[in-house]
Structure formats: C-alpha cells, structure tokens
Enzyme design. Structure first.
Site, PDB file in Angstrom:
ATOM      1  N   CYS A   1       0.554  -1.440  -0.034  1.00  0.00           N
ATOM      2  CA  CYS A   1      -0.023  -0.276  -0.192  1.00  0.00           C
ATOM      3  C   CYS A   1       0.905   1.105   0.285  1.00  0.00           C
ATOM      4  O   CYS A   1       0.272   2.748  -0.316  1.00  0.00           O
ATOM      5  CB  CYS A   1      -0.696   0.130   1.139  1.00  0.00           C
ATOM      6  SG  CYS A   1       0.033  -0.299   2.870  1.00  0.00           S
TER       7      CYS A   1
ATOM      8  N   HIS B   1      -1.975   0.792   7.206  1.00  0.00           N
ATOM      9  CA  HIS B   1      -2.728   1.241   5.677  1.00  0.00           C
ATOM     10  C   HIS B   1      -2.189   2.500   5.557  1.00  0.00           C
ATOM     11  O   HIS B   1      -1.870   3.463   6.427  1.00  0.00           O
ATOM     12  CB  HIS B   1      -3.764   0.925   5.567  1.00  0.00           C
ATOM     13  CG  HIS B   1      -4.638   1.075   4.441  1.00  0.00           C
ATOM     14  ND1 HIS B   1      -3.718  -0.313   3.044  1.00  0.00           N
ATOM     15  CD2 HIS B   1      -5.033   1.568   3.288  1.00  0.00           C
ATOM     16  CE1 HIS B   1      -4.036   0.228   1.968  1.00  0.00           C
ATOM     17  NE2 HIS B   1      -4.611   1.054   2.583  1.00  0.00           N
TER      18      HIS B   1
ATOM     19  N   ASP C   1      -7.820   5.370  -2.534  1.00  0.00           N
ATOM     20  CA  ASP C   1      -7.095   4.042  -2.003  1.00  0.00           C
ATOM     21  C   ASP C   1      -6.850   3.149  -3.524  1.00  0.00           C
ATOM     22  O   ASP C   1      -7.469   2.886  -3.960  1.00  0.00           O
ATOM     23  CB  ASP C   1      -7.961   3.314  -1.041  1.00  0.00           C
ATOM     24  CG  ASP C   1      -6.986   2.622  -0.442  1.00  0.00           C
ATOM     25  OD1 ASP C   1      -5.711   2.638  -1.246  1.00  0.00           O
ATOM     26  OD2 ASP C   1      -7.479   1.866   0.627  1.00  0.00           O
TER      27      ASP C   1
END
Length: 693
Positions: free
Chosen positions: A424, A468, A484
């Site tokens: 991520c 994250h 995202d």
C-alpha cells in the site's frame, strides 16, 4: 556437662541472623519473576548482570564461591554504573530511572548476608513490583506480580521459621487465608477511594521502540509492519460498527516528499504536557459514538474515523480530521469520539500556500511518472485524472504483495512501468506523485484500515498488520477526497482484510510463527486467543482505566448522587470500620492469649528444665521431638515427658475450649512436678554412692 552441650550446639548451628537457603531461593525466584515484565525494555547487559549477580549470591550460599569483599564490590559497582551512564547518554526519564533502580537491586545481592539484608531486599522487591506497573499493565503481568509478592512472603515466613515442618504448604495456606480476609476491604477501597489526577506529568518512556506507525514513510515501512500481529487499539461502538471497507482509521498526514521518504512538512506543534488522563470514555455510548482503547505508542496522535468530533477531553481536534493527545500515549489510553458523516468541512477553499504545499515534488526524479501525469492532465479534468489512474491500477497487471522487490533510484517509475508489484505504501506514494505532477494537490494519509471482531462481537480489534496508507486529493468542488489505490489493485484487502488478500501468496504473518492470528484454520486456537483478549480488554477498561471520570460516572449511578466529598466520607468510614474490626479481633486474640498465659508459662518452665538437664531447645522443634531427645538423655522421665508433649500437642492443635485449656494447664503443672521429682530420685543414688566411696 550441660554447659558443654550448649557450647557444642552453639558451634554447630548457623549464626542467628544468617539467611536460610530456602528463603534466599524464594527471594531470588521473586526477583526473576519481576524481571520478566521488563525483558524488552532493559538493555541486554543489565539483565545479564542481574542474572550473574543473583547467581553469584546463590553459589555463595551453597559454599561454592565467596561473596566479594568491600573493594571488589566497589569496583563492580563503579564498572556497572559506568556502563549504565554510557548507555543512557544523558537522558533522564522515568524509564532510565527505573533501569537504574533495577541495577541497584542487582548490586544489592552482593551484600545480602544477614536477615536484616533480607528484609531490606524484601521491601525493595515489593517496590520493584509496583514500578513494573508503569510499563506493563496487562492482566497477565499483574498476576505475575502478585505471584512474585507471594514468593516474597513465603521466603519471609521461611526466614522466621526455617525448621518448621511443611513450611511451604502452611505458608501458602496462611497467605490464602490472609487474602480472603483482606480482599473485601481492598475491593471496597478500590471502588470508593477518591481517584484524583496527579499534579505532575512525566513521560514514562522516552525513545523506546514500539510497534506502530511513525511520522515518516518509506516504500517498505508498512509492509514490514504488516508482519506484526500486535494490537494497535480496540474500538467499541454505541451503534452498529461500520462496514469493513469503511473502517479507515486516520492517524497522520504526510505532505512532503524528501527523496523516497514521505514526511510531515511541519513537526507536531509543542503542547504543554497535560495531566495523566487514560479514562476518556464516560457513561453509555450514544448510537454515533465510539470508544477507542489504544495501546501505548509514546506518540501524541490518536486514530479516528473520518468526520469525527471529540467527545472526551483527553483528545483535541488538531484540524484536517486529525486528533491529538495532550501528552504522549506512554500507557494504554481510552478516548471517545463521535462520527458525523454528514458534517460539512470547515473550509471548501484551499489557500495558495496549502495548494503549493501539496504540489511539492523533488527536482528531476521519476521522469516517466511525470510524463504520464502530463499526458493525463492534458486529456482529463482533475477528477478524470484520478479515475483514469485508478482504472490503470485496476485493469493492468499490478500486484499487491508483502514481498515487494527492491526499487532502484527512480522507484516510482520502476513500480508503475516495470515491476508493478508493491504494497500500500508503494502505491499510495506513487499515486500522490502522479497527482501532484498533474497539478492536483494530493497528500498521503497513514493509519489503519479494517479491524476484526473480538469475542462476542463486543468490540473491534485493530492490529499492526492493519496498518495502511492511502491518498487524499483536493478537488475544488468537493474538498479533500479519499482515493485508495489498494482498493483498485486488491479490493479483497479493503473488503475483508490482509489475510484474505495474501491467501494466494501465502505471505500473511510468514515471519511471525508464534502469532495465533497466523493459524486461522484452528478454530479452538482462535477462540482461546479472543477469550484471553476479552479478559485483558475488560481488565484494562474497568480496572487499569478506573480513574477519576470513570469513578464519578459509576458513583453517579448510585442512589444519593455521590460526589467527591461523599467519596471521602465513605473512604474514611471504610478505613475506620476496618480498623475497628481489626482492633476487636486483636483484643479478642489478646484476651484469649491471656487466658492461655498459664499454659504458656508451664511450657516455658519445661523448656528451662530441658536446658538445665543439657537438652537445649532448638528453633522450630516440635514438642514430640524435644520429648524424645529428653527421654534419651534422662530415661527415668521418658514416660512422663512424652505424656507432657502429647498434652502440649493436643492443646495447640486441637483448639480446646477455655475450660479445657485451664484443665490442660493444671495437668501440665502436675506432670512437670512429677518430672522434677523423678529427676531428683534419679540423681540421689548417684550422690549416696559417691559419699559411700
């Protein structure tokens, strides 16, 4: 002959103030237990030094080595103190002070020679058990501390009665009875003793490495954190918990790219340390409110869902949907927030300075990513650029992995065009770069995403592997919008969590073999893990977190509207009542003892008679053993002295009524007179024979 026997017995027996080996062993065992909660905080050399010093004392007890003299002790102290000073490097916090205290306890073993030293070390270790609660407050460590205190008390009993038969069994029984007697008073005082916040605020731990997000992000940082199953925090909701895909827990905004590292452009503003406030949740939760019980981070940032407002006063709104504590979270802390999804942002305009700030890029890096951004900006509007990049991530063969390859210098170019494999942090950093290069203000947000249900679905558990990173872009007509890339590349990560996303790759917690979360297929193991977590959760929430506000909330539910003044009166009454009961019990025991004084006087007279005939009384010796030795020394009184001993045993271990006690005393007097007559008769023939000769 009697004086000779006394002298011989005195020579064979150890000094009066020496420490019995069993008592010393219990003391060392307690010290070992109290070191366990600090194993990950103390430097390795300090733990090794404590083990060596305590082991040295035990070897000296067994006679294998000698304890060091004054000069050698001084040298050892100076060397270890010098190493300590070099280790702390001028830092002075509660953490370093506690470490020095542990060092002092270790050095104390080299001068523990007498019973007096035992008492000193006893009280020092009791204090050390209290110090441990500054750093470890889970219920497991609390039980360990109570066990260490029990070992100390057993050692104290053995010190005072080393020859008592079954001393360990009777000692634990005595401790159990004492616990049963004092537990009600302890519980009442815990509930009603006024909990006032301290007037000071000192950071407990300074610079200690803890698992969790930091105020900077390099491409591989979060993937390393994803191999930890340690708890980050737990969240309890007044209404239904949000869907998994909506559990974005904001913590920090990183808006400055320095080479490959994303940072905060401005450091956290200085805040005067506030008082310790770890009990931010007050009263029942409203349907839109949620409590967060966060593990220690030694940082000031709190974690929250989007569009939240502060409810408890131990956090404050730092702007941009972020919350901060008034002091570093150096212990577990609970705070309360309320989610307001429809809340309008305070400002719908981005100032020129903020726009420039969120467009910053290093000079000359990642030319292919810049070219892509220019191409997208020429062809699409800002929202079109965002959608097109997300489509690129979704449709092309990009992979979400916990095993990302090492990136070259222009890592974003390599990720977007060559490797196409990352975590991520890689994709969030790359997307932010492209958006900024396309003229769209953007920033990286780091925190956590997800959270699994605890036992009974009472709360959510967010772990470190839920860490994250995502992106926020500024659109003039919508404000800051969450984007995202992970949701486009690996939607299962956002919908179900990291375990599901990594199921095919098999990399979930691959470096953490002891974590229960790694073994999802073992239902019993998962159940046990959640039950233990539930016990610890309630311990932290209702015991460790039971402070001023929580106490007043509980008291407000009782009849009469109890306030701080009433709590003081109740506490004074409880203490006075406990003292009154203790006084009455003591008076009753003294009265009972007075009735038995006659019996004790007869037994004392018997002891003196034993000494006179050359049979010394040994510490902790039972009446039966003493009677056997006296019968062997003076056969003429063998039957009488054994009857005497049986009567003493019957009296002490049979708990006779007061009338029976008086009868036993009279019987002992008669038996004692009989022994004296028998001894005189036994000596008379010897005297006559001597005169005749």
């Amino acid at each position: 002959m009697a004086s000779f026997l006394k002298a011989r017995n005195a020579a064979d027996s150890p000094p009066v103030d020496s420490i019995p080996g069993a008592a010393l062993l219990w003391l060392i065992g307690s010290f070992a237990l109290l070191l366990l909660p600090q194993w990950n905080r103390l430097p390795w050399w300090l733990i090794a030094a404590c083990v060596v010093l305590a082991g040295w004392r035990w070897l000296a007890q067994t006679g294998r080595v000698r304890l060091p003299g004054r000069w050698l002790r001084t040298g050892i102290m100076l060397v270890l103190t010098g190493v300590y000073v070099g280790t702390v490097q001028g830092r002075f916090t509660v953490d370093t002070a506690a470490s020095f205290f542990v060092l002092a306890v270790g050095l104390k073993w080299l001068e523990t020679r007498s019973a007096r030293d035992f008492y000193v070390l006893f009280f020092i270790l009791v204090y050390l058990s209290a110090v441990n609660f500054l750093f470890q407050q889970d219920i497991f460590w609390a039980l360990l501390a109570f066990g260490a205190i029990g070992c100390l008390l057993i050692g104290l009993q053995i010190l005072n009665a080393p020859d008592l038969p079954d001393s360990m069994k009777s000692g634990w029984k005595r401790l159990g009875l004492l616990l049963v007697k004092t537990l009600p008073v302890v519980v009442l005082l815990f509930l009603f003793f006024p909990r006032m916040a301290p007037l000071w605020s000192v950071p407990l731990v300074s610079g200690e490495a803890r698992s969790g997000i930091s105020d900077s992000m390099r491409p591989g940082d979060i993937s390393n954190l994803a191999q930890s199953s340690a708890r980050a925090f737990r969240a309890t909701f007044g209404g239904p918990a949000p869907a998994y895909r909506d559990r974005y827990w904001r913590g920090l905004i990183l808006d400055h790219l320095d080479g490959e590292t994303w940072r905060q452009r401005d450091a956290e503003p200085f805040q005067r340390p506030g008082r310790v406030a770890v009990d931010g949740g007050i009263g029942p939760l409203a349907s839109n409110q949620y409590d967060v019980l966060m593990e220690p981070t030694d940082q000031r940032w709190a974690f929250s869902l989007e569009h939240s407002i502060a409810v408890s006063d131990n956090v404050f709104d730092a702007g941009e949907d972020l919350f901060r504590f008034r002091r570093p979270a150096d212990s577990a802390v609970r705070y309360r927030l309320a989610a307001e999804p429809g809340r309008v942002q305070a400002s719908q305009e981005l100032s020129p300075a903020m726009r420039q700030r969120n467009l910053q890029l290093p000079e000359g890096s990642n030319p292919r990513a810049r070219a892509l951004a220019s191409e997208l900006a020429d062809a699409y509007s800002p929202i079109g650029v965002v959608n097109e990049l997300m489509t690129r991530f979704r449709e092309q063969e990009y992979f979400y992995t916990l095993r990302p390859p090492a990136m070259p210098r222009d890592g974003i170019d390599a990720l977007l065009f060559d490797e196409k494999r990352g975590f991520c942090a890689h994709y969030a950093g790359a997307a932010t770069f492209v958006f900024r290069a396309a003229g769209i203000p953007a920033r990286v947000v780091i925190g956590y995403q997800g959270g699994d249900a605890g036992a009974g679905d009472e709360y959510l558990i967010v772990r470190q592997y839920d860490a994250h990173a995502w992106v926020e872009v500024w659109l003039d007509d919508r404000g800051w919008l969450r984007v995202d890339p992970t949701a486009a590349i690996a939607p299962s990560r956002i919908e179900f969590g990291l375990r599901e996303a990594m199921a095919e790759e098999g990399s979930f917690l691959e470096n953490n073999l002891t974590s229960p979360q790694r073994y999802a297929d073992f239902a019993m193991l998962q159940w046990a893990s959640l039950q233990l977590d539930r016990i610890n959760y309630h311990w932290q929430r209702w015991v460790v977190g039971y402070q001023g506000q929580s106490q007043m909330d509980l008291m407000s539910r009782l009849p009469g509207g109890i306030g701080l003044r009433e709590l003081g009166y109740i506490t004074a009454g409880l203490v006075g009542f406990a003292l009154l009961v203790a006084g009455l019990v003591s008076a009753f025991a003294m009265r009972r003892g007075t009735r038995q004084d006659g019996f004790r006087r007869v037994v004392s007279s018997w002891y003196r008679l034993c000494e006179q005939v050359g049979v010394p009384v040994r510490s902790g010796e039972t009446p039966g053993v003493l009677a056997d030795r006296m019968a062997q020394a003076r056969p003429a009184i063998a039957d009488t002295v054994r009857i005497f001993a049986r009567t003493v045993n019957s009296h002490y271990y049979g708990s006779p009524p007061a009338k029976q006690a008086d009868q036993d005393a009279q019987r002992l007097k008669r038996l004692l007179k009989t022994m004296k007559r028998q001894l005189r008769r036994d000596q008379q023939p010897v005297s006559r024979t001597s005169q005749h000769d």
